[in-house]
Scaffold this motif. Sequence first.
Motif, PDB file in Angstrom:
ATOM      1  N   ASP A 273       0.973  -0.895  -0.195  1.00 41.09           N
ATOM      2  CA  ASP A 273      -0.057  -0.382  -0.068  1.00 41.09           C
ATOM      3  C   ASP A 273       0.789   0.926   0.390  1.00 41.09           C
ATOM      4  N   ALA A 274       0.894   2.693  -1.129  1.00 38.58           N
ATOM      5  CA  ALA A 274       1.914   2.861  -1.206  1.00 38.58           C
ATOM      6  C   ALA A 274       1.519   4.423  -1.976  1.00 38.58           C
ATOM      7  N   ALA A 275       0.118   4.145  -0.923  1.00 38.03           N
ATOM      8  CA  ALA A 275      -0.725   5.584  -0.408  1.00 38.03           C
ATOM      9  C   ALA A 275       0.094   6.611  -0.292  1.00 38.03           C
ATOM     10  N   GLN A 276       1.183   6.702   0.373  1.00 39.33           N
ATOM     11  CA  GLN A 276       2.336   7.907   1.534  1.00 39.33           C
ATOM     12  C   GLN A 276       3.744   7.732   0.919  1.00 39.33           C
ATOM     13  N   LEU A 277       3.654   6.384   0.346  1.00 37.80           N
ATOM     14  CA  LEU A 277       4.992   6.302  -0.636  1.00 37.80           C
ATOM     15  C   LEU A 277       5.356   6.579  -1.685  1.00 37.80           C
ATOM     16  N   VAL A 278       4.408   6.890  -2.598  1.00 38.57           N
ATOM     17  CA  VAL A 278       4.320   6.488  -3.892  1.00 38.57           C
ATOM     18  C   VAL A 278       4.784   8.879  -3.920  1.00 38.57           C
ATOM     19  N   PRO A 279       4.103   8.978  -3.157  1.00 33.64           N
ATOM     20  CA  PRO A 279       4.021  10.926  -3.661  1.00 33.64           C
ATOM     21  C   PRO A 279       5.768  11.505  -2.296  1.00 33.64           C
ATOM     22  N   HIS A 280       5.867  10.333  -1.769  1.00 31.98           N
ATOM     23  CA  HIS A 280       7.542  10.616  -1.513  1.00 31.98           C
ATOM     24  C   HIS A 280       8.442  10.328  -1.375  1.00 31.98           C
ATOM     25  N   ARG A 281       8.521   9.372  -1.811  1.00 36.37           N
ATOM     26  CA  ARG A 281       9.952   8.297  -2.430  1.00 36.37           C
ATOM     27  C   ARG A 281       9.602   7.405  -3.818  1.00 36.37           C
ATOM     28  N   GLY A 282      10.739   7.216  -3.882  1.00 36.27           N
ATOM     29  CA  GLY A 282      10.844   6.565  -5.201  1.00 36.27           C
ATOM     30  C   GLY A 282      10.525   5.219  -5.198  1.00 36.27           C
ATOM     31  N   PHE A 283       9.587   4.816  -5.672  1.00 37.57           N
ATOM     32  CA  PHE A 283       9.623   2.951  -5.601  1.00 37.57           C
ATOM     33  C   PHE A 283       9.265   2.093  -6.219  1.00 37.57           C
ATOM     34  N   SER A 284      10.036   0.957  -6.601  1.00 33.15           N
ATOM     35  CA  SER A 284       9.998   0.304  -7.700  1.00 33.15           C
ATOM     36  C   SER A 284       9.825  -1.365  -7.433  1.00 33.15           C
TER      37      SER A 284
END
Length: 478
Positions: free
Chosen positions: A199-210
């Motif tokens: 659940d990257a709702a709070q991750l994608v806006p703040h950090r890179g994710f792959s």
Amino acid sequence: MNHHTPCLPVVGAHTRVPLINGGSTTYANLDCAASAPALVAVQERVNQVLPLYASVHRGAGYLSQVSTALYEAARTSIGQHVGARADDVTIITRHTTDSLNLLAGCIPTNPDGTPGKVLVLDIEHHANLLPWQAASGGATVITAATTIRETLTQLRAELARDNYTLVAATGASNVTGEALPITELVDIAHAAGARIVIDAAQLVPHRGFSLTTSGADYVVFSGHKTYAPFGAGALVGRRDWLDAGHPYLAGGGAVHNVTLTTITWAPAPARHEAGSPNVIGAVALAAACEALGNLPAGELERHENVLRTRLVEGLSAIEGVRILRLWEDSCDPVGVVSFTVAQCDPGLVAAYLSAEHGIGVRDGRFCAHPLLTRLGVENGAIRASVGVGTTVDEVERLIAAVTQWVEQGSDATYDIINGCWAVHNDPRPTPAGSGLDGLIATAAAAVADVAAGCGPTPRTRPTQTDTHPKENSPVPVA
């Protein structure tokens, strides 16, 4: 980089709001974790494509062909932003909640015919908890330990004890901004034969994710938290479950053929995108992903680290303020900070920050009731969250305003209207064309949050002294 300026310009950065003293100030939006403002780049892209909008996928008209190309190009950009693998599929949804509910309907049965089970922690947002509990195989919820190391050990032990099909984990807590190490989570899940959704709702806006780098199977996120508030989100990940899973909506566009007795469903993504899709929302989300992806490596992280560090240091220095934390050994949290003020109702503090300082924060239980209960703040907390458009000056305003509340109290009288704090006889005008009949109407609207389980327990009307913070400050919890 100048940390006193935003990473990217956002719409509304210079919007002024009225104060109850008759003046006005530039709005300090410290509620990005709930819904972030649109990037200027997103606004410009939407304005560019609106004249080209038409039906997609089945239209022979020129604009239909253009809109189809825009929609599918957006799908590609969104997938690329989260490191989609060549055989992954990107499904356009409404938001994170929509994505997780969709995936919940695609969990396969075990070889013995029993429903697949899901493992989650008690730290999750309701969107990453309720869909699994309602799924056919149900969910096992385990309590996170006080350290990351112990929590990972508990997860590993539970996965060894029972047969799980999926592990669902937050990429960053919507309450504290903290997170478990994703790569290690992925390794633990895969070692036990389970897949994992982030659940990257709070991750994608703040950090890179792959997906490619982390090895995670699925990722979900929302446009309205990723600076594209136009009603689109995404589910990205492995195709097989999504090709075979129960179609999320039954309707046009999700099928290859229909007779009066049979249905031949299309594979994903069409299988789960019945009806006319949100073309503009997808284009907006893609534009936000592209803008974030074009930032120099590490720039957003450095920007948010300066803001969050100052926020935590400043609030921690105020008497009676407690910063909420999940783990003693956590590091590198995103720009989400929740706190309480001793003996003060969080809703009242939030109302004061808005009415007297023009600062927007969140208060309540943040759709994470089990976590707030475990942290001992069942009445809720106050959450300040930053983003690409936040400045240090806005953070300093919040610190100064909370300090003033603790040391001096308020100049206004506050009542509880429909369970929410509001200024007594609020004198602030409403924006022209807003349709609001006074700002008290917003308090009534906030009751919907309480009914949905995201706010604090509805409050009873305070005593007469409680409605005069200046005379009885700080106001105790109602």
